[in-house]
Motif scaffolding. Sequence first.
Motif, PDB file in Angstrom:
ATOM      1  N   ALA A  94       0.808  -1.209   0.000  1.00 55.62           N
ATOM      2  CA  ALA A  94       0.000   0.000   0.000  1.00 55.62           C
ATOM      3  C   ALA A  94       0.845   1.264   0.000  1.00 55.62           C
ATOM      4  N   ASP A  95       2.136   1.146   0.280  1.00 52.87           N
ATOM      5  CA  ASP A  95       3.016   2.312   0.148  1.00 52.87           C
ATOM      6  C   ASP A  95       3.525   2.440  -1.290  1.00 52.87           C
ATOM      7  N   MET A  96       3.151   1.473  -2.128  1.00 47.76           N
ATOM      8  CA  MET A  96       3.664   1.480  -3.507  1.00 47.76           C
ATOM      9  C   MET A  96       3.329   2.754  -4.286  1.00 47.76           C
ATOM     10  N   PRO A  97       2.123   3.356  -4.086  1.00 47.86           N
ATOM     11  CA  PRO A  97       1.856   4.592  -4.828  1.00 47.86           C
ATOM     12  C   PRO A  97       2.898   5.678  -4.537  1.00 47.86           C
ATOM     13  N   VAL A  98       3.344   5.774  -3.271  1.00 52.95           N
ATOM     14  CA  VAL A  98       4.373   6.768  -2.941  1.00 52.95           C
ATOM     15  C   VAL A  98       5.669   6.388  -3.678  1.00 52.95           C
ATOM     16  N   ILE A  99       5.962   5.085  -3.666  1.00 54.99           N
ATOM     17  CA  ILE A  99       7.191   4.626  -4.308  1.00 54.99           C
ATOM     18  C   ILE A  99       7.120   4.844  -5.823  1.00 54.99           C
ATOM     19  N   ILE A 100       5.913   4.666  -6.383  1.00 54.83           N
ATOM     20  CA  ILE A 100       5.764   4.900  -7.823  1.00 54.83           C
ATOM     21  C   ILE A 100       6.045   6.374  -8.147  1.00 54.83           C
ATOM     22  N   CYS A 101       5.569   7.276  -7.287  1.00 54.50           N
ATOM     23  CA  CYS A 101       5.871   8.708  -7.502  1.00 54.50           C
ATOM     24  C   CYS A 101       7.375   8.943  -7.428  1.00 54.50           C
ATOM     25  N   LEU A 102       8.013   8.293  -6.456  1.00 52.17           N
ATOM     26  CA  LEU A 102       9.456   8.477  -6.288  1.00 52.17           C
ATOM     27  C   LEU A 102      10.205   7.904  -7.501  1.00 52.17           C
ATOM     28  N   LEU A 103       9.773   6.712  -7.942  1.00 50.16           N
ATOM     29  CA  LEU A 103      10.425   6.095  -9.105  1.00 50.16           C
ATOM     30  C   LEU A 103      10.170   6.931 -10.361  1.00 50.16           C
ATOM     31  N   ASN A 104       8.996   7.560 -10.405  1.00 52.45           N
ATOM     32  CA  ASN A 104       8.675   8.464 -11.503  1.00 52.45           C
ATOM     33  C   ASN A 104       9.691   9.602 -11.532  1.00 52.45           C
ATOM     34  N   SER A 105       9.996  10.093 -10.328  1.00 50.96           N
ATOM     35  CA  SER A 105      10.987  11.160 -10.219  1.00 50.96           C
ATOM     36  C   SER A 105      12.365  10.652 -10.686  1.00 50.96           C
ATOM     37  N   TYR A 106      12.738   9.435 -10.269  1.00 51.10           N
ATOM     38  CA  TYR A 106      14.023   8.858 -10.705  1.00 51.10           C
ATOM     39  C   TYR A 106      14.064   8.728 -12.228  1.00 51.10           C
ATOM     40  N   SER A 107      12.915   8.273 -12.812  1.00 55.80           N
ATOM     41  CA  SER A 107      12.910   8.074 -14.271  1.00 55.80           C
ATOM     42  C   SER A 107      13.142   9.416 -14.970  1.00 55.80           C
ATOM     43  N   GLY A 108      12.597  10.509 -14.370  1.00 53.91           N
ATOM     44  CA  GLY A 108      12.834  11.842 -14.920  1.00 53.91           C
ATOM     45  C   GLY A 108      14.306  12.213 -14.832  1.00 53.91           C
ATOM     46  N   LEU A 109      14.929  11.907 -13.692  1.00 55.47           N
ATOM     47  CA  LEU A 109      16.356  12.223 -13.525  1.00 55.47           C
ATOM     48  C   LEU A 109      17.193  11.436 -14.530  1.00 55.47           C
ATOM     49  N   ALA A 110      16.798  10.156 -14.742  1.00 54.65           N
ATOM     50  CA  ALA A 110      17.530   9.319 -15.708  1.00 54.65           C
ATOM     51  C   ALA A 110      17.415   9.919 -17.116  1.00 54.65           C
ATOM     52  N   ALA A 111      16.189  10.367 -17.469  1.00 60.54           N
ATOM     53  CA  ALA A 111      15.982  10.963 -18.795  1.00 60.54           C
ATOM     54  C   ALA A 111      16.781  12.260 -18.918  1.00 60.54           C
ATOM     55  N   CYS A 112      16.795  13.053 -17.839  1.00 59.33           N
ATOM     56  CA  CYS A 112      17.540  14.316 -17.838  1.00 59.33           C
ATOM     57  C   CYS A 112      19.037  14.040 -18.074  1.00 59.33           C
ATOM     58  N   ALA A 113      19.573  13.045 -17.331  1.00 53.59           N
ATOM     59  CA  ALA A 113      20.997  12.706 -17.505  1.00 53.59           C
ATOM     60  C   ALA A 113      21.255  12.195 -18.920  1.00 53.59           C
ATOM     61  N   ALA A 114      20.296  11.415 -19.459  1.00 49.25           N
ATOM     62  CA  ALA A 114      20.446  10.909 -20.843  1.00 49.25           C
ATOM     63  C   ALA A 114      20.480  12.085 -21.820  1.00 49.25           C
ATOM     64  N   GLY A 115      19.695  13.139 -21.512  1.00 50.69           N
ATOM     65  CA  GLY A 115      19.696  14.340 -22.352  1.00 50.69           C
ATOM     66  C   GLY A 115      21.076  14.973 -22.413  1.00 50.69           C
ATOM     67  N   PHE A 116      21.796  14.934 -21.272  1.00 54.05           N
ATOM     68  CA  PHE A 116      23.163  15.497 -21.252  1.00 54.05           C
ATOM     69  C   PHE A 116      24.116  14.629 -22.086  1.00 54.05           C
ATOM     70  N   ILE A 117      23.879  13.305 -22.092  1.00 51.40           N
ATOM     71  CA  ILE A 117      24.782  12.436 -22.874  1.00 51.40           C
ATOM     72  C   ILE A 117      24.651  12.744 -24.358  1.00 51.40           C
ATOM     73  N   ILE A 118      23.390  12.823 -24.826  1.00 50.97           N
ATOM     74  CA  ILE A 118      23.204  12.998 -26.272  1.00 50.97           C
ATOM     75  C   ILE A 118      23.056  14.469 -26.657  1.00 50.97           C
ATOM     76  N   GLY A 119      23.175  15.359 -25.673  1.00 50.26           N
ATOM     77  CA  GLY A 119      23.120  16.796 -25.979  1.00 50.26           C
ATOM     78  C   GLY A 119      21.773  17.238 -26.510  1.00 50.26           C
ATOM     79  N   ASN A 120      20.678  16.706 -25.891  1.00 52.59           N
ATOM     80  CA  ASN A 120      19.340  17.071 -26.354  1.00 52.59           C
ATOM     81  C   ASN A 120      18.645  17.917 -25.275  1.00 52.59           C
ATOM     82  N   ASN A 121      18.461  19.213 -25.591  1.00 52.10           N
ATOM     83  CA  ASN A 121      17.940  20.144 -24.577  1.00 52.10           C
ATOM     84  C   ASN A 121      16.535  19.809 -24.103  1.00 52.10           C
ATOM     85  N   VAL A 122      15.679  19.379 -25.058  1.00 47.27           N
ATOM     86  CA  VAL A 122      14.287  19.154 -24.664  1.00 47.27           C
ATOM     87  C   VAL A 122      14.172  17.928 -23.754  1.00 47.27           C
TER      88      VAL A 122
END
Length: 469
Positions: free
Chosen positions: A219-247
């Motif tokens: 039942a704490d999974m919804p909180v964890i899903i929000c947190l993992l959602n945040s991690y997935s955003g950070l991963a995408a942001c870091a990937a943006g720096f690798i390929i030099g894609n601003n958006v």
Amino acid sequence: MSEELVRGCFYIAASILFVVGLKMLGSPATARKGNVVSAVGMLIAIATTLAAMTQIKWTWIITGVCVGSVAGALAAQWVKMTAMPQMVGLLNGFGGLASTLVGWSEFHAKWAPAEATGLFTLLAIFLTILAGGVTFTGSLVAYGKLAGAMTGRPLLYKGRNIVNMGLLVVIVVLGILLCTQKLNQLDGAGLKGVYILLMGIIALALILGVLTTIGIGGADMPVIICLLNSYSGLAACAAGFIIGNNVLIVSGSLVGASGLILTNIMCKAMNRSLANVLFSGFGSAGYSKAGEQGEVKPISVQDAYLILEAARNVVFVPGYGMAAAQAQHAVCELGDLLERNGAVVKYCIHPVAGRMPGHMNVLLAEANVPYELLVEPQDVNPTMAIVDAAVVIGANDVVNPAAREDPSSPLWGMPIVEVDRARTCIVLKRSLNPGFAGVDNPLFLKENTRMLFGDARASVGFLVSEFKR
Ligand code: NAP
């Protein structure tokens, strides 16, 4: 105008649409439009990126777009509203996997000795595979727990927090080793060693995702899903720096920040810290307080009808049971009948009612309950004493007065909907079983509480029939 400038303009337009879309998602009245606005932004971002690519195999792109579109459209049709939390979890996981693959493939592309891969790119690759890997397997576990494919109880063992912390330290040390490599000075054997190092970090990140999530209750999974959602955003942001894609950097940061804000909101609504959610193993043991005073007073549908028929001020409080019973349409119909009978009707939604943020809002919107009838606990609690009937539809923890009355309760301090202070409280559920928190509810024993036992959809259906008779 140079090509790069045009591309930059399109990226800025896409970023503005993301921000506007996010803002619109903040209210049920504009959420649908917000979704469309964000999707248009994403379309512009993808089209601009593809148009800028010179070496591109269109067959792969078109195949990917077709497979993804068909899978998305089918999932949108087939997945039930009650299964949305695990669906969101799965989509987060795919985001993390995609970022990990970008990090892995970019390492391949850039490790050629001719190209000097600097500290910055290697750091971005490390952060991408770490955040992406943890998100992927963590989300799969969250999916399994919410879908009932694995036990929702936290799997605890002695020293698990130390093991998890130790694993993270090992990953960071390996990451430092990776980032300090001078790839352009290495020979074939050296490069192979670094490649093995990279694969090792990916494997450990995947293991870390599993280990950190299995110790958290279903039942704490919804909180964890929000947190993992945040991690997935950070991963995408870091990937943006690798390929030099601003958006990608902008959209990743938005996902990362909004996921973190949502996590914070949910923790506050449960009166718990994020550390407590992550490390306490909440939900592993039940709690019942001996010596609660009072007796349970069951009520028949006919008697419940008589109370509601006479009521002039009614508040519905939906909870997880309404979603489980799919009672939202029947509840809306009952609300309409009460209004026609002269009652003022409100629907009070607790921020953590159900199993995902906005769970009750989505269900009531699906049943076409007008947005202006939806209120929050702080709106109704001050006037609860003049509410003739508070009707609790499959909610339990979010109406548990122990949060206010019992300092030893695990729910102590959590803001609740104070239905126990209404003139009459009618609780619709199947038994006296506790809710997600595993905590007994003294509301069921209060003088002004009546229990209407049964499936919520059936009970509300009977009440509707009584009104129509
Ligand atoms: P709850 O405390 O989990 O209680 C739900 C109740 O629904 C159960 O006691 C169950 O009782 C009843 N129920 C189940 N199926 C039913 C049916 N077919 N008909 C009638 N009743 C049915 O739910 P809640 O009050 O909504 O509270 C949510 C809990 O989840 C909170 O503890 C919250 O902290 C936690 N949580 C929520 C979120 C979120 O994002 N919303 C995130 C993290 C944690 P019976 O078995 O007796 O019927």
